[in-house]
Enzyme design. Structure first.
Site, PDB file in Angstrom:
ATOM      1  N   ARG A   5      34.664  31.178 -37.491  1.00 52.60           N
ATOM      2  CA  ARG A   5      35.430  31.017 -36.093  1.00 52.60           C
ATOM      3  C   ARG A   5      34.756  30.390 -34.912  1.00 52.60           C
ATOM      4  NH1 ARG A   5      36.124  34.459 -31.539  1.00 52.60           N
ATOM      5  NH2 ARG A   5      38.219  34.537 -30.787  1.00 52.60           N
ATOM      6  N   GLY A  63      22.640  33.112 -47.392  1.00 51.65           N
ATOM      7  CA  GLY A  63      21.245  33.680 -47.574  1.00 51.65           C
ATOM      8  C   GLY A  63      20.054  32.513 -47.967  1.00 51.65           C
ATOM      9  N   ASP A 123      21.105  41.610 -46.401  1.00 54.51           N
ATOM     10  CA  ASP A 123      19.872  42.109 -46.996  1.00 54.51           C
ATOM     11  C   ASP A 123      18.881  41.883 -45.697  1.00 54.51           C
ATOM     12  OD1 ASP A 123      20.645  42.397 -49.433  1.00 54.51           O
ATOM     13  OD2 ASP A 123      20.266  40.411 -50.051  1.00 54.51           O
ATOM     14  N   GLY A 147      19.445  45.085 -50.799  1.00 53.75           N
ATOM     15  CA  GLY A 147      18.329  44.718 -49.965  1.00 53.75           C
ATOM     16  C   GLY A 147      17.617  43.502 -50.745  1.00 53.75           C
TER      17      GLY A 147
END
Length: 321
Positions: free
Chosen positions: A22, A103, A129, A172
């Site tokens: 957004r 990531g 993570d 994680g």
């Protein structure tokens, strides 16, 4: 001069990704740019699933979890010919720059587009993570932390009632930030973090000592991939006698409405990404350090930078349990 930009989300989803999309869309439009959305990450880019977005395309998404653009893991992107086709597709739409939210794998994709094709890319850290270098926090981490703490609170209620030992496996990968912080906030008695190794015998001895001193239940927080938590539960129960159960929080940690922190962080980062592109930057990744927005070379971040282990947090936890 940049006139058209695109945005995609890649890899595992994280709460706050929609807020970041957004922000990129509305910041870009406010600067007179055309903004395009790429559906389902690099796979969607390869399949030419690109759509022009308007201000209203991102209405009522800031509070939604997941990513409305969709995400996908696309190992084929490792192939040079696949990356070349993706660059050609971007050029065919007249797109001048790309914002990638995801990531480390997503960053690698952006790095390769920049390295091999000179295509301007900006990476935003979107993962629960919190394992991305160059930033104190990733988009989605704080929401996932709240989800994990809520689960621990609920497990404590039932563990206390049944004098049970509960093992909570938290996401994680190789970064224990989520586990350590959830354990501190949830009052867990034991923490197992990948950075410091795992000694099962030592853990069981600590539990035996606690029970001998009058402790009637306990919660163990452990990062995923360290060990088989269901086997660990059986081993603990066999030794100490108390019923022991393992709970794998799994993908529930990725879902849910993003917390205020993640919405604000994602919004700030999204706007900043557009500003960097307009300033002529490419091959950068955005972060937040000491409450200030920063940017780093995306190649350096992947190849050289390392996230610091929260050893001080772990020391705090040892004095609390």
């Amino acid at each position: 001069m940049i006139k058209k930009i695109a945005v995609l989300t890649s890899g595992g989803d994280a709460p706050g990704m929609n807020a970041a999309i957004r922000a990129v869309v509305r910041a870009g439009l406010s600067e007179g740019l055309e903004v395009y959305g790429v559906f389902d990450g690099y796979q969607g880019l390869f399949e030419n699933r690109i759509q022009k977005l308007s201000r209203y395309s991102v209405s009522d998404v800031i509070n939604r979890g997941g990513t409305f653009l969709g995400s996908a893991r696309f190992p084929e992107f490792k192939q040079p010919e696949v990356r070349s086709k993706c660059a050609e597709i971007l050029h065919s739409h007249g797109i001048d720059a790309l914002v990638v939210i995801g990531g480390d794998g997503s960053y690698t994709g952006a790095k390769l587009l920049t390295e091999e094709h000179g295509f301007p890319c900006i990476g935003l850290p979107g993962t629960i993570d919190n394992d991305i270098p160059g930033t104190d926090y990733t988009i989605g981490y704080q929401t996932a932390l709240e989800t994990a703490v809520d689960a621990i609170d609920r497990l404590r209620d039932t563990s206390g009632s049944h004098h049970r030992i509960s093992i909570v496996e938290i996401m994680g990968r190789h970064c224990s930030d989520l586990t350590i912080c959830a354990a501190i906030a949830g009052g867990c008695e034991y923490i197992v973090a990948p950075e410091v190794g795992f000694n099962q015998e030592e853990l069981i001895q600590q539990i035996e000592l606690s029970l001998a001193n009058g402790k009637r239940h306990a919660i163990i927080a452990i990062t995923e991939l360290v060990t088989d938590v269901h086997k660990l539960a059986k081993d603990i129960e066999a030794r100490v006698g108390n019923e022991t159960r393992a709970t794998v929080l799994g993908h529930v940690q990725r879902g849910g409405s993003p917390c205020a922190f993640d919405r604000i962080l994602a919004s700030r980062m999204g706007v900043y990404a557009v500003e960097l592109l307009l300033q002529g930057h490419k091959g950068r990744c955005v972060g937040i350090q000491q409450e200030k927005l920063v940017h780093h070379d995306i190649i350096e971040a992947i190849d050289s930078m390392r996230r610091p282990f929260k050893s001080d947090y772990l020391e705090v936890s040892k004095k609390l349990f």
